[in-house]
Design an enzyme around this catalytic site. Sequence first.
Site, PDB file in Angstrom:
ATOM      1  N   GLY A  44       0.836  -1.197   0.000  1.00 22.30           N
ATOM      2  CA  GLY A  44       0.000   0.000   0.000  1.00 22.30           C
ATOM      3  C   GLY A  44       0.869   1.244   0.000  1.00 22.30           C
ATOM      4  O   GLY A  44       0.499   2.286   0.536  1.00 22.30           O
ATOM      5  N   GLY A  48      -1.211   7.690   0.665  1.00 20.71           N
ATOM      6  CA  GLY A  48      -1.437   7.940   2.088  1.00 20.71           C
ATOM      7  C   GLY A  48      -0.269   7.608   3.003  1.00 20.71           C
ATOM      8  O   GLY A  48       0.868   8.028   2.774  1.00 20.71           O
ATOM      9  N   ARG A  69      -2.008  -2.294  -6.045  1.00 25.83           N
ATOM     10  CA  ARG A  69      -2.654  -2.822  -7.251  1.00 25.83           C
ATOM     11  C   ARG A  69      -2.421  -1.956  -8.479  1.00 25.83           C
ATOM     12  O   ARG A  69      -1.957  -2.440  -9.512  1.00 25.83           O
ATOM     13  CB  ARG A  69      -4.172  -2.958  -7.020  1.00 25.83           C
ATOM     14  N   SER A 173      -2.304  -1.369  11.882  1.00 24.47           N
ATOM     15  CA  SER A 173      -3.657  -1.577  12.408  1.00 24.47           C
ATOM     16  C   SER A 173      -4.372  -0.241  12.382  1.00 24.47           C
ATOM     17  O   SER A 173      -4.269   0.510  11.401  1.00 24.47           O
ATOM     18  CB  SER A 173      -3.586  -2.176  13.820  1.00 24.47           C
ATOM     19  N   TYR A 187     -14.358  -3.675   9.719  1.00 21.89           N
ATOM     20  CA  TYR A 187     -13.021  -3.067   9.745  1.00 21.89           C
ATOM     21  C   TYR A 187     -12.319  -3.357  11.077  1.00 21.89           C
ATOM     22  O   TYR A 187     -11.168  -3.796  11.107  1.00 21.89           O
ATOM     23  CB  TYR A 187     -13.160  -1.562   9.500  1.00 21.89           C
ATOM     24  N   LYS A 191      -8.895  -5.504  11.881  1.00 23.62           N
ATOM     25  CA  LYS A 191      -7.730  -4.902  12.543  1.00 23.62           C
ATOM     26  C   LYS A 191      -7.443  -5.567  13.893  1.00 23.62           C
ATOM     27  O   LYS A 191      -6.288  -5.705  14.283  1.00 23.62           O
ATOM     28  CB  LYS A 191      -7.940  -3.393  12.711  1.00 23.62           C
TER      29      LYS A 191
HETATM   30  N1  LIG Z   1      -6.401   7.053   6.930  1.00 28.28           N
HETATM   31  C1  LIG Z   1      -6.846   6.706   8.140  1.00 28.28           C
HETATM   32  O1  LIG Z   1      -7.674   7.418   8.736  1.00 28.28           O
HETATM   33  C2  LIG Z   1      -6.322   5.495   8.808  1.00 28.28           C
HETATM   34  C3  LIG Z   1      -5.751   4.450   8.115  1.00 28.28           C
HETATM   35  N2  LIG Z   1      -5.310   3.335   8.783  1.00 28.28           N
HETATM   36  C4  LIG Z   1      -4.725   2.216   8.054  1.00 28.28           C
HETATM   37  O2  LIG Z   1      -3.555   2.649   7.389  1.00 28.28           O
HETATM   38  C5  LIG Z   1      -3.392   1.928   6.183  1.00 28.28           C
HETATM   39  C6  LIG Z   1      -3.229   2.891   5.019  1.00 28.28           C
HETATM   40  O3  LIG Z   1      -4.353   3.706   4.958  1.00 28.28           O
HETATM   41  P1  LIG Z   1      -4.416   5.010   4.025  1.00 28.28           P
HETATM   42  O4  LIG Z   1      -3.056   5.495   3.774  1.00 28.28           O
HETATM   43  O5  LIG Z   1      -5.427   5.895   4.611  1.00 28.28           O
HETATM   44  O6  LIG Z   1      -5.054   4.352   2.709  1.00 28.28           O
HETATM   45  P2  LIG Z   1      -5.112   4.807   1.170  1.00 28.28           P
HETATM   46  O7  LIG Z   1      -6.440   4.378   0.682  1.00 28.28           O
HETATM   47  O8  LIG Z   1      -4.726   6.224   1.007  1.00 28.28           O
HETATM   48  O9  LIG Z   1      -4.003   3.859   0.526  1.00 28.28           O
HETATM   49  C7  LIG Z   1      -4.179   2.483   0.551  1.00 28.28           C
HETATM   50  C8  LIG Z   1      -3.038   1.799  -0.153  1.00 28.28           C
HETATM   51  O10 LIG Z   1      -3.247   0.399  -0.147  1.00 28.28           O
HETATM   52  C9  LIG Z   1      -3.255  -0.108  -1.479  1.00 28.28           C
HETATM   53  N3  LIG Z   1      -4.158  -1.238  -1.580  1.00 28.28           N
HETATM   54  C10 LIG Z   1      -5.492  -1.242  -1.348  1.00 28.28           C
HETATM   55  N4  LIG Z   1      -5.994  -2.453  -1.583  1.00 28.28           N
HETATM   56  C11 LIG Z   1      -4.966  -3.233  -1.976  1.00 28.28           C
HETATM   57  C12 LIG Z   1      -4.868  -4.608  -2.358  1.00 28.28           C
HETATM   58  N5  LIG Z   1      -5.930  -5.393  -2.412  1.00 28.28           N
HETATM   59  N6  LIG Z   1      -3.647  -5.082  -2.707  1.00 28.28           N
HETATM   60  C13 LIG Z   1      -2.565  -4.290  -2.665  1.00 28.28           C
HETATM   61  N7  LIG Z   1      -2.602  -3.004  -2.311  1.00 28.28           N
HETATM   62  C14 LIG Z   1      -3.787  -2.482  -1.963  1.00 28.28           C
HETATM   63  C15 LIG Z   1      -3.690   1.110  -2.319  1.00 28.28           C
HETATM   64  O11 LIG Z   1      -3.305   1.035  -3.677  1.00 28.28           O
HETATM   65  P3  LIG Z   1      -4.265   0.378  -4.797  1.00 28.28           P
HETATM   66  O12 LIG Z   1      -5.634   0.875  -4.533  1.00 28.28           O
HETATM   67  O13 LIG Z   1      -3.694   0.812  -6.119  1.00 28.28           O
HETATM   68  O14 LIG Z   1      -4.130  -1.084  -4.606  1.00 28.28           O
HETATM   69  C16 LIG Z   1      -2.919   2.208  -1.607  1.00 28.28           C
HETATM   70  O15 LIG Z   1      -1.574   2.197  -1.999  1.00 28.28           O
HETATM   71  C17 LIG Z   1      -4.612   1.006   6.055  1.00 28.28           C
HETATM   72  O16 LIG Z   1      -4.274  -0.263   6.525  1.00 28.28           O
HETATM   73  C18 LIG Z   1      -5.627   1.664   6.980  1.00 28.28           C
HETATM   74  O17 LIG Z   1      -6.545   0.736   7.476  1.00 28.28           O
HETATM   75  C19 LIG Z   1      -5.395   3.237  10.134  1.00 28.28           C
HETATM   76  C20 LIG Z   1      -5.942   4.241  10.867  1.00 28.28           C
HETATM   77  C21 LIG Z   1      -6.462   5.441  10.269  1.00 28.28           C
HETATM   78  C1  LIG Z   2      -8.704   5.118  28.070  1.00 28.72           C
HETATM   79  C2  LIG Z   2      -8.373   6.182  27.166  1.00 28.72           C
HETATM   80  C3  LIG Z   2      -9.060   6.158  25.846  1.00 28.72           C
HETATM   81  C4  LIG Z   2      -8.454   7.143  24.899  1.00 28.72           C
HETATM   82  C5  LIG Z   2      -9.267   7.654  23.754  1.00 28.72           C
HETATM   83  C6  LIG Z   2      -9.854   6.663  22.832  1.00 28.72           C
HETATM   84  C7  LIG Z   2     -10.160   7.235  21.485  1.00 28.72           C
HETATM   85  C8  LIG Z   2     -10.602   6.193  20.500  1.00 28.72           C
HETATM   86  C9  LIG Z   2     -10.916   6.754  19.162  1.00 28.72           C
HETATM   87  C10 LIG Z   2     -10.948   5.710  18.100  1.00 28.72           C
HETATM   88  C11 LIG Z   2     -10.817   6.295  16.753  1.00 28.72           C
HETATM   89  C12 LIG Z   2     -10.791   5.277  15.669  1.00 28.72           C
HETATM   90  C13 LIG Z   2     -10.349   5.885  14.359  1.00 28.72           C
HETATM   91  C14 LIG Z   2     -10.223   4.874  13.288  1.00 28.72           C
HETATM   92  C15 LIG Z   2      -9.526   5.440  12.092  1.00 28.72           C
HETATM   93  C16 LIG Z   2      -9.548   4.519  10.956  1.00 28.72           C
HETATM   94  O1  LIG Z   2      -8.941   3.506  10.959  1.00 28.72           O
HETATM   95  C17 LIG Z   2     -10.461   4.933   9.868  1.00 28.72           C
HETATM   96  N1  LIG Z   2     -10.204   6.281   9.449  1.00 28.72           N
HETATM   97  C18 LIG Z   2     -10.337   4.047   8.714  1.00 28.72           C
HETATM   98  O2  LIG Z   2      -9.244   4.425   8.055  1.00 28.72           O
END
Ligand SMILES: NC(=O)C1=CN([C@@H]2O[C@H](COP(=O)(O)OP(=O)(O)OC[C@H]3O[C@@H](n4cnc5c(N)ncnc54)[C@H](OP(=O)(O)O)[C@@H]3O)[C@@H](O)[C@H]2O)C=CC1
Ligand SMILES: CCCCCCCCCCCCCCCC(=O)[C@@H](N)CO
Length: 339
Positions: A44, A48, A69, A173, A187, A191
């Site tokens: 990925g 991002g 991909r 995660s 989701y 995770k």
């Molecule tokens: N943004 C957020 O708020 C948060 C994100 N995360 C986690 O962080 C990670 C990255 O998220 P983020 O940067 O936001 O995501 P983006 O959607 O911006 O990027 C996702 C990346 O994963 C690749 N990808 C998706 N599906 C596949 C697949 N089947 N095979 C190979 N590559 C794949 C995409 O490329 P392509 O589509 O070309 O395959 C891209 O490069 C994820 O695991 C997400 O769950 C965790 C907490 C918060």
């Molecule tokens: C005891 C102390 C507790 C402290 C505070 C707890 C706060 C919890 C907030 C959870 C936020 C989840 C965001 C998920 C983001 C994500 O993965 C999506 N954007 C998908 O990408």
Amino acid sequence: MADPNLFYISLLLLPLSLLFLLSLITRPRPIKIPIKNRHVFVTGGSSGIGLALAHQAASEGAHVSILSRSIDKLEEAKDAIRVSTGIDVAIFAADVRDFEAVQKAVNEAGPVDVLIVNQGVFVAQELEEQKLDEVRFMIDVNLMGSFNMIKAALPGMKRSRKDRGPGSIALMSSQAGQVGIYGYTAYSASKFGLRGLAEALQQEVIGDNIHVSLVFPPDTETPGLAEENKRKPQLTSIIAASSGAMKADEVAKKALDGIKSSSFIIPCNSEGILLSIATAGLSPQRSYLMAFVEVVAAGILRLAALCFQWNWYGSIEKWHMQKKERIWTTVYGKRVVRG
Ligand SMILES: NC(=O)C1=CN([C@@H]2O[C@H](COP(=O)(O)OP(=O)(O)OC[C@H]3O[C@@H](n4cnc5c(N)ncnc54)[C@H](OP(=O)(O)O)[C@@H]3O)[C@@H](O)[C@H]2O)C=CC1
Ligand SMILES: CCCCCCCCCCCCCCCC(=O)[C@@H](N)CO
């Protein structure tokens, strides 16, 4: 009469002996994992958080490979990294759900030192509304895809590890992988699954000098989040706002620092630190200072956690009441006007 000094001495001795005990027993031992001149493989990595990670690892002198991909997005990422660092990363187009394709990419890329399994997909929706295909999609990409990546890379990582120094497998995660959140049934399940995988895997690969990390970001400004926000239940946004949003670069920095210091659990912001201490459970802790904090803060953080739940269930209740009001005004409001 008891000496009051004795009281103060024992007050000091208690935490000190706890610290000393923890410094003896915390396992695995902390270790430094270098990045420079090593092969860092980021899934990925074209968007991002993954792209930010590839960027930072490259600028710290790592040989970086990225996999995702879309070949177009990969080319674009490669160009962007070249423009800002002058370094070329290797790109591999594969779907993590396709084990053969992933294995082919890993074979071409060569033995990995630091594997960052970051790919992920997220569609927030109430389970009742969500299609099973979408549930399966998240489990397949986030959880099975991570198994595929690790299974493909591990043999090469283990081979000749002795000459190459410590290895790392880091899994991306989410804070929604530490606590279940409204709208994230699939989701969060995917995770939380990564945590079981990581805890068990660390025991299996410690003998090979491979160190596992789990990264727990809050909402992070990425193309993925922008897409998710287009159709996110209001309650998901309200509850997720308990933790402050971050930029992809900041998350990547925290993740890379955590990987380099071989932390098992890597929180990204202050809420994340509290959340990680509150959910430490039976996970390994390499830092005896953090272990000390976990032991001492456990009770009070459980109380804080219950306060958060109280607040969240309050929001849910309020939301249901407003919904009921909306129905009443549309149904009976109209009737009154007509009557
Ligand atoms: N943004 C957020 O708020 C948060 C994100 N995360 C986690 O962080 C990670 C990255 O998220 P983020 O940067 O936001 O995501 P983006 O959607 O911006 O990027 C996702 C990346 O994963 C690749 N990808 C998706 N599906 C596949 C697949 N089947 N095979 C190979 N590559 C794949 C995409 O490329 P392509 O589509 O070309 O395959 C891209 O490069 C994820 O695991 C997400 O769950 C965790 C907490 C918060
Ligand atoms: C005891 C102390 C507790 C402290 C505070 C707890 C706060 C919890 C907030 C959870 C936020 C989840 C965001 C998920 C983001 C994500 O993965 C999506 N954007 C998908 O990408």
